[in-house]
Design a protein around this motif. Structure first.
Motif, PDB file in Angstrom:
ATOM      1  N   GLU A 213     -51.647 -81.784  -9.357  1.00 56.95           N
ATOM      2  CA  GLU A 213     -51.318 -81.199 -10.650  1.00 56.95           C
ATOM      3  C   GLU A 213     -52.418 -80.252 -11.138  1.00 56.95           C
ATOM      4  N   GLN A 214     -53.654 -80.629 -10.913  1.00 61.21           N
ATOM      5  CA  GLN A 214     -54.746 -79.806 -11.413  1.00 61.21           C
ATOM      6  C   GLN A 214     -54.748 -78.412 -10.788  1.00 61.21           C
ATOM      7  N   ALA A 215     -54.403 -78.332  -9.507  1.00 64.50           N
ATOM      8  CA  ALA A 215     -54.360 -77.035  -8.844  1.00 64.50           C
ATOM      9  C   ALA A 215     -53.244 -76.178  -9.441  1.00 64.50           C
ATOM     10  N   LYS A 216     -52.115 -76.810  -9.706  1.00 71.56           N
ATOM     11  CA  LYS A 216     -51.007 -76.076 -10.323  1.00 71.56           C
ATOM     12  C   LYS A 216     -51.412 -75.568 -11.706  1.00 71.56           C
ATOM     13  N   ILE A 217     -52.035 -76.444 -12.478  1.00 69.17           N
ATOM     14  CA  ILE A 217     -52.429 -76.064 -13.834  1.00 69.17           C
ATOM     15  C   ILE A 217     -53.417 -74.906 -13.794  1.00 69.17           C
ATOM     16  N   GLN A 218     -54.400 -75.015 -12.892  1.00 73.88           N
ATOM     17  CA  GLN A 218     -55.399 -73.944 -12.808  1.00 73.88           C
ATOM     18  C   GLN A 218     -54.780 -72.621 -12.391  1.00 73.88           C
ATOM     19  N   GLN A 219     -53.836 -72.676 -11.435  1.00 76.54           N
ATOM     20  CA  GLN A 219     -53.179 -71.429 -11.025  1.00 76.54           C
ATOM     21  C   GLN A 219     -52.331 -70.871 -12.161  1.00 76.54           C
ATOM     22  N   ARG A 220     -51.646 -71.745 -12.863  1.00 76.00           N
ATOM     23  CA  ARG A 220     -50.828 -71.274 -13.979  1.00 76.00           C
ATOM     24  C   ARG A 220     -51.699 -70.595 -15.033  1.00 76.00           C
ATOM     25  N   ASN A 221     -52.852 -71.229 -15.353  1.00 78.57           N
ATOM     26  CA  ASN A 221     -53.753 -70.619 -16.333  1.00 78.57           C
ATOM     27  C   ASN A 221     -54.270 -69.274 -15.856  1.00 78.57           C
ATOM     28  N   TRP A 222     -54.552 -69.213 -14.572  1.00 83.05           N
ATOM     29  CA  TRP A 222     -55.109 -67.991 -13.988  1.00 83.05           C
ATOM     30  C   TRP A 222     -54.086 -66.857 -14.045  1.00 83.05           C
ATOM     31  N   ILE A 223     -52.863 -67.170 -13.697  1.00 80.29           N
ATOM     32  CA  ILE A 223     -51.801 -66.159 -13.734  1.00 80.29           C
ATOM     33  C   ILE A 223     -51.503 -65.814 -15.198  1.00 80.29           C
ATOM     34  N   GLY A 224     -51.528 -66.829 -16.047  1.00 76.96           N
ATOM     35  CA  GLY A 224     -51.521 -66.645 -17.490  1.00 76.96           C
ATOM     36  C   GLY A 224     -50.424 -65.788 -18.100  1.00 76.96           C
ATOM     37  N   PRO A 225     -49.159 -66.187 -17.968  1.00 77.59           N
ATOM     38  CA  PRO A 225     -48.107 -65.398 -18.574  1.00 77.59           C
ATOM     39  C   PRO A 225     -48.138 -65.551 -20.091  1.00 77.59           C
ATOM     40  N   SER A 226     -47.703 -64.522 -20.767  1.00 81.19           N
ATOM     41  CA  SER A 226     -47.693 -64.561 -22.210  1.00 81.19           C
ATOM     42  C   SER A 226     -46.579 -63.632 -22.694  1.00 81.19           C
ATOM     43  N   GLU A 227     -45.688 -64.185 -23.505  1.00 85.10           N
ATOM     44  CA  GLU A 227     -44.516 -63.432 -23.952  1.00 85.10           C
ATOM     45  C   GLU A 227     -44.797 -62.730 -25.263  1.00 85.10           C
ATOM     46  N   GLY A 228     -44.342 -61.504 -25.357  1.00 87.33           N
ATOM     47  CA  GLY A 228     -44.567 -60.795 -26.606  1.00 87.33           C
ATOM     48  C   GLY A 228     -43.836 -59.470 -26.634  1.00 87.33           C
ATOM     49  N   ALA A 229     -44.228 -58.644 -27.605  1.00 85.48           N
ATOM     50  CA  ALA A 229     -43.540 -57.369 -27.810  1.00 85.48           C
ATOM     51  C   ALA A 229     -44.489 -56.217 -27.589  1.00 85.48           C
ATOM     52  N   GLN A 230     -43.948 -55.160 -27.015  1.00 81.16           N
ATOM     53  CA  GLN A 230     -44.698 -53.911 -26.937  1.00 81.16           C
ATOM     54  C   GLN A 230     -44.132 -52.989 -28.008  1.00 81.16           C
ATOM     55  N   ILE A 231     -44.997 -52.572 -28.900  1.00 80.36           N
ATOM     56  CA  ILE A 231     -44.550 -51.799 -30.068  1.00 80.36           C
ATOM     57  C   ILE A 231     -45.357 -50.513 -30.156  1.00 80.36           C
ATOM     58  N   ALA A 232     -44.661 -49.400 -30.444  1.00 79.00           N
ATOM     59  CA  ALA A 232     -45.327 -48.098 -30.496  1.00 79.00           C
ATOM     60  C   ALA A 232     -45.769 -47.775 -31.919  1.00 79.00           C
ATOM     61  N   PHE A 233     -47.017 -47.360 -32.057  1.00 82.28           N
ATOM     62  CA  PHE A 233     -47.557 -46.838 -33.314  1.00 82.28           C
ATOM     63  C   PHE A 233     -47.754 -45.324 -33.118  1.00 82.28           C
ATOM     64  N   PRO A 234     -46.881 -44.476 -33.688  1.00 81.59           N
ATOM     65  CA  PRO A 234     -47.034 -43.037 -33.496  1.00 81.59           C
ATOM     66  C   PRO A 234     -48.331 -42.534 -34.150  1.00 81.59           C
ATOM     67  N   VAL A 235     -48.985 -41.584 -33.473  1.00 83.36           N
ATOM     68  CA  VAL A 235     -50.195 -40.995 -34.043  1.00 83.36           C
ATOM     69  C   VAL A 235     -49.778 -39.840 -34.921  1.00 83.36           C
ATOM     70  N   LEU A 236     -50.209 -39.853 -36.163  1.00 79.20           N
ATOM     71  CA  LEU A 236     -49.798 -38.854 -37.157  1.00 79.20           C
ATOM     72  C   LEU A 236     -50.279 -37.472 -36.730  1.00 79.20           C
ATOM     73  N   GLY A 237     -49.371 -36.516 -36.779  1.00 82.94           N
ATOM     74  CA  GLY A 237     -49.719 -35.146 -36.449  1.00 82.94           C
ATOM     75  C   GLY A 237     -49.939 -34.933 -34.965  1.00 82.94           C
ATOM     76  N   SER A 238     -49.288 -35.712 -34.133  1.00 85.56           N
ATOM     77  CA  SER A 238     -49.451 -35.585 -32.677  1.00 85.56           C
ATOM     78  C   SER A 238     -48.194 -36.170 -32.050  1.00 85.56           C
ATOM     79  N   ASP A 239     -47.928 -35.823 -30.801  1.00 87.27           N
ATOM     80  CA  ASP A 239     -46.751 -36.416 -30.162  1.00 87.27           C
ATOM     81  C   ASP A 239     -47.122 -37.705 -29.425  1.00 87.27           C
ATOM     82  N   LYS A 240     -48.382 -38.118 -29.551  1.00 86.01           N
ATOM     83  CA  LYS A 240     -48.855 -39.314 -28.856  1.00 86.01           C
ATOM     84  C   LYS A 240     -48.452 -40.594 -29.616  1.00 86.01           C
ATOM     85  N   LYS A 241     -48.281 -41.632 -28.833  1.00 87.97           N
ATOM     86  CA  LYS A 241     -47.994 -42.938 -29.430  1.00 87.97           C
ATOM     87  C   LYS A 241     -48.970 -43.954 -28.879  1.00 87.97           C
ATOM     88  N   ILE A 242     -49.369 -44.871 -29.708  1.00 90.94           N
ATOM     89  CA  ILE A 242     -50.211 -45.968 -29.225  1.00 90.94           C
ATOM     90  C   ILE A 242     -49.316 -47.183 -29.022  1.00 90.94           C
TER      91      ILE A 242
END
Length: 952
Positions: A213-242
């Motif tokens: 179990e410990q090896a599995k846990i360590q590998q899982r932590n190492w791979i470290g998936p994390s769910e979330g959102a990618q959200i764009a913040f437009p840069v004012l006065g430019s066509d770039k987005k962060i």
RNA sequence: GCCGGAGUGGCGGAAUGGCAGACGCGCGCGACUCAAAAUCGCGUCCCGCAAGGGGUGAGGGUUCGAGUCCCUCCUCCGGCACCA
């Protein structure tokens, strides 16, 4: 009687096994196979380590037991021969690494053979042999052809004194392992392997393998998936987005700034639009020169620089927010940019405070009680209540009033409902007076917004949805009025220092409120949204998805796992089979030209520019392009030493194959590895890397299984005195040769198995090996004096001892509980010595002993004049109908759980019979007479417990 | 900070919720021996002459019964660590 001479016996049996090729695995697919594997060693100049012996003996016992069970066993050995220590030795002495490797493997081979380990030497492999690394290079080419190998600029560890690139494992506390100079980061083009493309499968397929179990846990932590959102913040006065990544899009309305990692490409693109371009570039440069220790130093204040004159738009609030460059954001994780939400993230809070940025609350904590008797009952409506929590400060000391509810054990503060039309402050005053009696309330103030809690109110039998307002109360003095008696019995009061209070509080909701009193304003948990436009009032989980959708964000999983830096600016490794053509770019070496042989050089020192010594061999470096025939140069970097070990277990299946790395038939028969034992230190590198290569080969249909190892176990380290790791530099390495010479291989093997629980670290001690040596000698004395006059029928007691030992030792081997297996062998021998054993009993003992101490077991077996060869005799099994039917057992007699006597009772005795007999016992009957027997518990074969009240 | 593992005699350590300390080391006493080593026998958790009592890091709880299960905490070891 001939004395026990381990030297003579061990030599005799080792020669016999070698001569008979006793442990060669046959490619006989009609037999059931078992593939037992240990991590092949790096043949260092130190020779064999006692730690090697621990792991290899344990699996040797497994392999030998399997052979006795009739399996076709593959237990191979080889050399992970490329690597730094050999190269460093070559740099120092000028000796050819090939010669050094030959010398070291010769020493290892001799030592391994002297231990009687049952390896199949006919399959010995060596990763530095061109016939082996030809296939390592071949696999690399397949990776390249499938887009999984690419060149990229990365930062390497650079020692400015030695002018050499260092592997991560050569950097100790941020300094060069050899000279102690602080290591810098340097940018270099390197070959990379896209292991991240396999991240999801490497993570999910862990469910399908039998790893500790410990090896599995360590590998899982190492791979470290994390769910979330990618959200764009437009840069004012430019066509770039962060593009930022966040796991908490529900806090978007509280994002008051964004941060780019210094490595982020947008930094240089946006810099020209700012008013402080120069300063930004200086900051980026400075970050790169900051050493690793400085960057990770604890309590380091966060640094960062504002991109003056530009700003981004928060897509939720549509408000303009500041853009920073700061090195607390990592360039290599997710998008390399974040949104800063100071009120709901500790790091952002710290940064915002130091930069004076706005801190906006958008989440009100909601604590849902999920366990215990006050856990929320599903499908029951909530009754809402407004309440105050009054934190009362002592009139003179730095102490606060803690309240303990006697009935429930709930510990917190004075708390009470707010009545219809009542102000929170008024309610607090009223509750304080009613509950505590304090008269002189000097000041009262509301601290922060409300928080919420859902729980089951046991008294009223309803689900509660409570809304707490925190009220801080200061007392003028300690004067009290008498409080109502029914209030008085409910709780007790304690004046507590802030530290004591933190430990005193039992419930999370109270903890959150208390945090505010001691100045922790930041709240990073979930709750109910406020100040979030149309999303206000929603709970975090629901808001995450809705807000992401609203701002056109993408919901995704990112991983901590990084791509594998595969280049080493070194000599002693596999040449990377790539050619750089001026016209065609990178071109792979044609497969029929493999292997690209590592050329001999005169010096092994890397060059001043940090390139491999290979770069200086012009006749080797300069070549022609396989594609256009024009001028071209070879890649001078070599592979890391994790390369050869990523697939070696496949080569064992077919080690002499010149056409393929291994034939499909052999792979189909032998793989997967049934049992792989190795060190925990290889869990996240070697084990993960080889799983990655294996999955890739599986995708090309070159191996038959999607996972290489069906089962993985780990041994604990053997440490030197003081719990230190053994190392040559500390001079605390134990050389097994002396121990084998003095005590014999069998005693050493037994000792290492007996030393402690296999999976835990142990501290080496020389003194205890005498115990297993005595055990071997006693076995020798008992059996070598054996005569035919011995009894031929075993007593029932002997039968019981024998079948218990067989069962115990068999199952202990399967679970690697080698210490208790050896202990059982000792118990069995003690028993045999104290009785007159039968020949059959002695034979069974020897068969059980043979995997642990194969030489002496073989010799004694022969001495007994048994007609069947031991290998043919098989592994002993417990007889089906054992004597347990008639068995009597010792049963403990207890009064109120305390043992008072022990009696013999047949296992089959009925409860009535058993209790009757027990009640008559002289240690029991007077005690029963003195009190009142309330009940009796009978567990057949184990215990009888009388529960007696009022025992005098 | 997060994730694991572990705390039991002088020492290494045993113990499917059912006799705590198996097995071994060390130590003590005895036998054999002129003597020693080796070997063999007996003893060895603590207090107590004994009867008896106490005892598995600390404190609570569940249970007829807890080293073992649950909660809170302490210490040590390993891994990860500004992972958004």
């Amino acid at each position: 009687m001939e004395g026990y001479d381990h030297r003579k016996i061990e030599k005799k049996w080792q020669e016999k096994w070698e001569h008979e090729k006793a442990f060669q695995a046959k490619d006989d697919t009609s037999k059931e196979k078992e593939y037992v594997l240990i991590e092949f060693p790096y043949p260092s100049g130190d020779g064999l380590h006692v730690g090697h012996i621990r792991s290899w003996t344990a699996l040797d016992i497994v392999a030998r037991k399997r052979r006795l069970e009739g399996k076709n066993v593959l237990y191979p050995i080889g050399w992970d021969a490329f690597g730094l220590p050999t190269e460093n030795y070559a740099i120092k002495t000028g000796k050819d690494p090939r010669v050094v490797t030959k010398e070291n493997t010769d020493i290892f081979r001799r030592q391994i053979k002297s231990l009687g380990l049952s390896f199949d030497w006919s399959r010995e492999i060596n990763t530095s042999d061109p016939t082996y690394y030809k296939w390592t290079q071949w696999i690399f080419l397949q990776l390249y052809k499938h887009g999984l190998a690419y060149k990229a600029k990365t930062l390497i560890n650079w020692c400015p004194k030695d002018k050499i690139g260092l592997a991560n494992e050569e950097v100790i506390d941020g300094a060069c392992e050899r000279c102690g100079t602080l290591v810098q980061k340097r940018e270099k083009e390197q070959w990379m392997l896209a292991i991240t493309k396999y991240a999801k499968r490497l993570y999910e397929d862990l469910d399908s393998v039998n790893y500790i179990e410990q090896a599995k846990i360590q590998q899982r932590n190492w791979i470290g998936p994390s769910e979330g959102a990618q959200i764009a913040f437009p840069v004012l006065g430019s066509d770039k987005k962060i593009e930022v990544f966040t796991t908490r899009p529900d806090t978007l309305y509280g994002a008051t700034y964004v941060v780019l990692a210094p490595e982020h490409p947008l930094v240089l693109e946006l810099a020209p639009l700012t008013k402080n371009k120069g300063a930004i570039e200086t900051y980026v440069k400075a970050t790169r020169q900051t050493s690793e220790i400085e960057r990770t130093a604890e309590a380091r204040e966060k640094t960062g620089i504002l991109m003056e004159g530009i700003c981004a738009i928060n897509p939720g609030t549509k408000e303009a927010v500041a853009i920073f460059v700061a090195d607390y954001v990592l360039g290599s994780y997710a998008t390399g940019a974040i949104m800063g939400v100071p009120h709901h993230d500790e790091r952002d809070f710290e940064f915002a405070k130091s930069k004076g940025l706005p801190i906006k609350e958008v989440i009100e904590a909601l604590v849902v009680r999920e366990q215990g008797e006050d856990a929320v009952k599903k499908d029951m409506p909530f009754t809402e209540r407004r309440a105050v929590v009054a934190v009362i400060k002592h009139p003179s000391k730095d102490k606060y009033l803690g309240v303990r509810w006697k009935r429930t054990g709930w510990q917190g503060f004075v708390i009470g409902g707010i009545e219809e039309g009542e102000e929170a402050q008024e309610a607090a005053k009223r509750e304080v007076r009613e509950e505590t009696g304090y008269k002189n309330i000097r000041a009262v103030g509301i601290l922060g917004g409300p928080i919420h809690a859902q729980f089951y109110q046991t008294l009223k039998a309803e689900n509660r949805f409570a809304h707490f307002q925190l009220v801080l109360v200061e007392l003028g003095d300690e004067e009290k009025t008498e409080i109502a008696p029914e209030e008085k019995v409910l709780h007790e009061f304690l004046w507590l220092s802030p530290e004591k209070m933190t430990a005193f509080i039992t419930h999370r909701d109270m903890q959150i409120l208390w945090d505010r009193v001691i100045g922790k304003i930041c709240y990073s948990g979930t709750g109910i949204l406020v100040n979030s436009g149309q999303f206000s009032g929603l709970q975090s989980e629901e808001a995450k998805k809705k807000i992401t959708e609203f701002v056109g964000g993408v919901w995704l999983t990112v991983f901590k796992l990084r791509d594998w830096v595969f280049s080493r600016q070194r000599y002693w490794g596999e040449p990377i089979p790539m050619i750089l053509c001026k016209k065609c770019g990178w071109v792979p070496v044609p497969e029929d030209e493999l292997p690209v042989i590592l050329p001999e050089v005169t010096h092994y020192q890397p060059t001043d520019t940090g390139e491999s010594p290979l770069a200086t061999i012009s006749h080797w470096i300069h070549t022609t392009c396989p594609s256009c025939g024009g001028e071209a140069t070879r890649e001078s970097d070599v592979m890391p030493n994790w390369a050869g070990s990523s697939w070696y277990y496949l080569r064992y299946c077919d080690p002499k194959n010149t056409k393929e790395f291994a034939s499909p038939e052999h792979l189909k028969y032998w793989t997967p590895v049934d049992w792989y034992n190795g060190g925990m230190e290889h869990t996240t590198l070697h084990l993960l890397y080889s799983r990655f290569w294996h999955k890739f080969l599986y995708d090309l249909a070159l191996v038959p299984t999607s996972e290489p190892y069906a089962k993985r176990t780990s041994h604990g380290l053997i440490l030197a005195k003081g719990g230190e790791k053994m190392s040559k530099s500390k001079g605390n390495v134990i050389n097994p040769d002396g121990l084998i010479e003095r005590f014999g291989a069998d005693s050493l093997r037994l000792y290492e198995m007996f030393i402690g629980p296999f999976d835990q670290p142990v501290i080496w001690s020389d003194t205890n090996i005498i115990g297993t040596r005595r055990f071997v000698e006693r076995a020798w004395r008992l059996i070598s004096t054996f005569t035919q006059h011995q009894k031929t029928v075993m007593s029932p007691e002997a039968v019981r001892m024998m079948s218990h030992s067989i069962a115990k030792i068999s199952s202990d081997i399967e679970s690697l509980k080698m210490n208790t297996a050896v202990s059982q062998l000792m118990i069995l021998l003690n028993h045999l010595e104290s009785t007159t054993p039968t020949m059959q009993a002695l034979e069974t003992f020897l068969r059980l002993l043979s995997p642990f101490a194969p030489h002496v077991a073989g010799e004694l077996w022969e001495k007994m004049g048994t007609t069947t060869a031991m290998e043919k005799a098989g592994w002993p099994t417990t007889p089906k109908e054992s004597a347990t039917e008639l068995e009597v057992a010792l049963v403990a007699l207890q009064i109120n759980g305390k043992v008072r006597a022990t009696i013999e009772l047949p296992l089959k005795a009925s409860e009535r019979e058993a209790l009757e007999k027990a009640r008559l016992h002289p240690a029991i009957s007077p005690r029963l007479a003195r009190g009142k027997e309330v009940r009796a518990v009978y567990v057949p074969g184990r215990v009888i417990n009388f529960v007696v009240s009022d025992v005098a």
